[in-house]
Design a protein around this motif. Sequence first.
Motif, PDB file in Angstrom:
ATOM      1  N   UNK A   1       0.827  -1.206   0.000  1.00 34.96           N
ATOM      2  CA  UNK A   1       0.000   0.000   0.000  1.00 34.96           C
ATOM      3  C   UNK A   1       0.860   1.254   0.000  1.00 34.96           C
ATOM      4  N   UNK A   2       1.960   1.230   0.742  1.00 31.94           N
ATOM      5  CA  UNK A   2       2.876   2.379   0.751  1.00 31.94           C
ATOM      6  C   UNK A   2       3.476   2.578  -0.630  1.00 31.94           C
ATOM      7  N   UNK A   3       3.855   1.480  -1.280  1.00 33.83           N
ATOM      8  CA  UNK A   3       4.419   1.608  -2.621  1.00 33.83           C
ATOM      9  C   UNK A   3       3.366   2.142  -3.594  1.00 33.83           C
ATOM     10  N   UNK A   4       2.137   1.638  -3.507  1.00 29.35           N
ATOM     11  CA  UNK A   4       1.080   2.112  -4.404  1.00 29.35           C
ATOM     12  C   UNK A   4       0.832   3.606  -4.210  1.00 29.35           C
ATOM     13  N   UNK A   5       0.862   4.067  -2.969  1.00 27.52           N
ATOM     14  CA  UNK A   5       0.689   5.494  -2.701  1.00 27.52           C
ATOM     15  C   UNK A   5       1.857   6.301  -3.274  1.00 27.52           C
TER      16      UNK A   5
END
Length: 323
Positions: A81-85
């Motif tokens: 999720x951090x990477x997607x953000x």
Amino acid sequence: MTFHIEENDQNMSSTLPEISTSNTEPNKPLSNDTAQKVPINTKPKNLANTDNNGNNNNKNNPEQLRRLVMVTGDKGGVGKSTFARGLAQTYINNAVKFVGLDADNSNPHLIRFYEKHANIQRLDISNSDKLDEFVDNLKELVYPKPKESGENQESQSLILLETPSQFMPTLKILITEMGFLGVVNDKCKMRVTIVVVISTIIDCINQLLELYSFCGDNVDYVIVKNLFYGEAEQFTFYDNSQEIKKIQQQLKAKDRSFTSITMPKLAKKSYDYLDVKNLTFKQGLEQDEYPSVFGRIFSWLNNFQGQIKPIKDLFGIDKILTE
């Protein structure tokens, strides 16, 4: 399920401080008997002409950058999720138009942080009917039908999909039951990049090998070492895996990418500040409450974009603007 298309907020790129680009580094699965009856290794057609580093060689191909970028990581909490953000913020900062699909209904970070700042849609892929609807709507995004008024709708060429944890059985079903990767490439003329976020544990490598067993050379792979779990040299299970080295050679021979990058660690205070206040990374730069938060996020985005830049084509980015 219908994806609502609206304009991205491209104004966010205008006030971002200059960023350097130095490269610092369930579905139940089908049984074996069922899977053998279905063509798993459906070879995509009409592939964009890219080299093994993800760079486009044929700049005259109008579909060269059309991409479905799937951010995965079957271990919960691995950092997908951090990477997607971070990727969504990179798109916005560089004026890259995209549609974000958030299928992580238990923890929808793209929805929570970026719904008001980009075209982010919630995606339900909880059963077979929803999976079929997703595939059909994906084609509708790329080749939209005219409105009732006769006005043409804008075609979307870049889709960012954040998948839920334990997504691998669902993806396997999509591939074995309908040849998903071939359908996306043939019917949407879209190349697929699978981003796999990993930690230092052996389970992440085993899951990566399982993913490759049914995706094969039908996609480009970007492996993300999340430095929250340790320094880059501590990812020994990945670096020393003979199976991984063999896969890299196989994909190189097929003109497919299998490359690794790192995702920097964001200090806990800064990460928690964004989390509690539901702020985008850019909003973290704009706040005046904590200079330390500004500095940490600015450095994190510098590092993150530095990792993205050398393989930007794998993420559907034509040009990095914030240099």
